[in-house]
Design a protein around this motif. Sequence first.
Motif, mmCIF file in Angstrom:
data_model
loop_
_atom_site.group_PDB
_atom_site.id
_atom_site.type_symbol
_atom_site.label_atom_id
_atom_site.label_comp_id
_atom_site.label_asym_id
_atom_site.label_seq_id
_atom_site.Cartn_x
_atom_site.Cartn_y
_atom_site.Cartn_z
ATOM 1 N N THR A 170 0.812 -1.219 0.000
ATOM 2 C CA THR A 170 0.000 0.000 0.000
ATOM 3 C C THR A 170 0.843 1.265 0.000
ATOM 4 O OG1 THR A 170 -0.103 -0.179 2.411
ATOM 5 C CG2 THR A 170 -1.941 -1.084 1.145
ATOM 6 N N ARG A 212 -11.697 -0.369 -0.324
ATOM 7 C CA ARG A 212 -11.965 -0.537 1.097
ATOM 8 C C ARG A 212 -13.264 0.164 1.497
ATOM 9 N NH1 ARG A 212 -6.202 0.426 1.660
ATOM 10 N NH2 ARG A 212 -5.141 -1.493 2.279
ATOM 11 N N ALA A 231 -15.063 9.282 3.908
ATOM 12 C CA ALA A 231 -14.789 8.275 2.878
ATOM 13 C C ALA A 231 -16.027 7.443 2.556
ATOM 14 C CB ALA A 231 -13.660 7.362 3.328
ATOM 15 N N ARG A 252 -5.505 9.899 1.953
ATOM 16 C CA ARG A 252 -5.497 8.724 1.098
ATOM 17 C C ARG A 252 -4.127 8.080 1.155
ATOM 18 N NH1 ARG A 252 -2.813 9.596 -3.691
ATOM 19 N NH2 ARG A 252 -2.463 11.742 -4.334
ATOM 20 N N SER A 253 -4.051 6.834 0.713
ATOM 21 C CA SER A 253 -2.770 6.155 0.593
ATOM 22 C C SER A 253 -2.205 6.449 -0.794
ATOM 23 C CB SER A 253 -2.975 4.648 0.785
ATOM 24 O OG SER A 253 -3.687 4.116 -0.317
ATOM 25 N N VAL A 269 -10.052 6.482 5.113
ATOM 26 C CA VAL A 269 -9.493 5.167 4.796
ATOM 27 C C VAL A 269 -7.988 5.331 4.714
ATOM 28 C CG1 VAL A 269 -9.293 3.351 3.074
ATOM 29 C CG2 VAL A 269 -11.515 4.357 3.553
ATOM 30 N N ASP A 303 -8.039 2.465 -1.820
ATOM 31 C CA ASP A 303 -8.824 3.195 -0.823
ATOM 32 C C ASP A 303 -10.314 3.076 -1.121
ATOM 33 O OD1 ASP A 303 -6.454 3.956 0.295
ATOM 34 O OD2 ASP A 303 -6.513 6.016 -0.441
#
Length: 311
Positions: A40, A118, A90, A108-109, A135, A115
């Motif tokens: 991730t 999920r 989210a 966010r990642s 997330v 994201d």
Amino acid sequence: MAKRTAVKDAPKDGINPKQPCPCGSGKRYKACHGAPGGATDVIVSRPFEGLAAECELIALREFVPSAIAKLPVKDGREVTLATVLPMAAAGLIRGDDVPFVGLQVQTRSGDISRDLARALQWAQQAKTGDVLPVVGPEDGTNPGRLQDLLDPEAEIVPVLHTDFVWWMPEGTEPTGDVALSLERANAAILPTERLDAPGVKAAYWVDAGDKAHLRWVRPEPEEKLVPAMARLAARGELDLGEGSRYAGSFRAHGLLVPVWDLDREMHAREWAEPAEALGKRLLEALASDEPLTDAERRARDGLRGRQITLR
């Protein structure tokens, strides 16, 4: 540091573990999203690649203020995609039990697709009134990516709104933080409309006050799109007719978004036909395999000089 164990068996989506990861990281799948933990931390430059809805998703993520769209989920509960949710959440389950996931979120990642996956899985299982504030990259789940959960061939058709009243079920009055967030969100909206014409997708007119703009997310790779635009520019055909001017472009999530300045006295509907004609000219230029002329190369360099990247 212990070496991470690679996945030995081919994943359910059929990707060979030794092939490059579809996220675009440059790593093999077994060392990236196919490994335990899903890598991730990898920044995915084109998170929606492989989805027919890629261009619309980028527009909704980056510059469309208030819109919703039904997500073409493969299985499970129907979920509605939203540009912005209250408090930039989210995900949430509205008071009438309608599940939403948001695109324009607080954090966010490195992979927006993961994201959203999920958030989508959360929305399919959450209860009325539940809210998913954010997330993050480490939440103990590995739902895959949005490409695993949606029909990749399905388009999405956004429904645009002039405010955020749709945050609340019909007949419900907002209170507290939601009311404050709603007021602020409504005040920030710029009038925006989606152009509706054959062959024109992910093209949005926006009234910015002193002038209007057309922002058009193009699906072609930049290395093919820019030379095609240069061919048109060299012939004086990279506009939408009287009252328009090519302003530049920006990169968003791996694709190029050309922008035109428009006469704001003209209604958004009046630009649909010129956009359709421009789209046809652009497709013809994309089909050409002739080397660029000197004038076209100069035009290409000029176009590149007016590009920025959104991060």
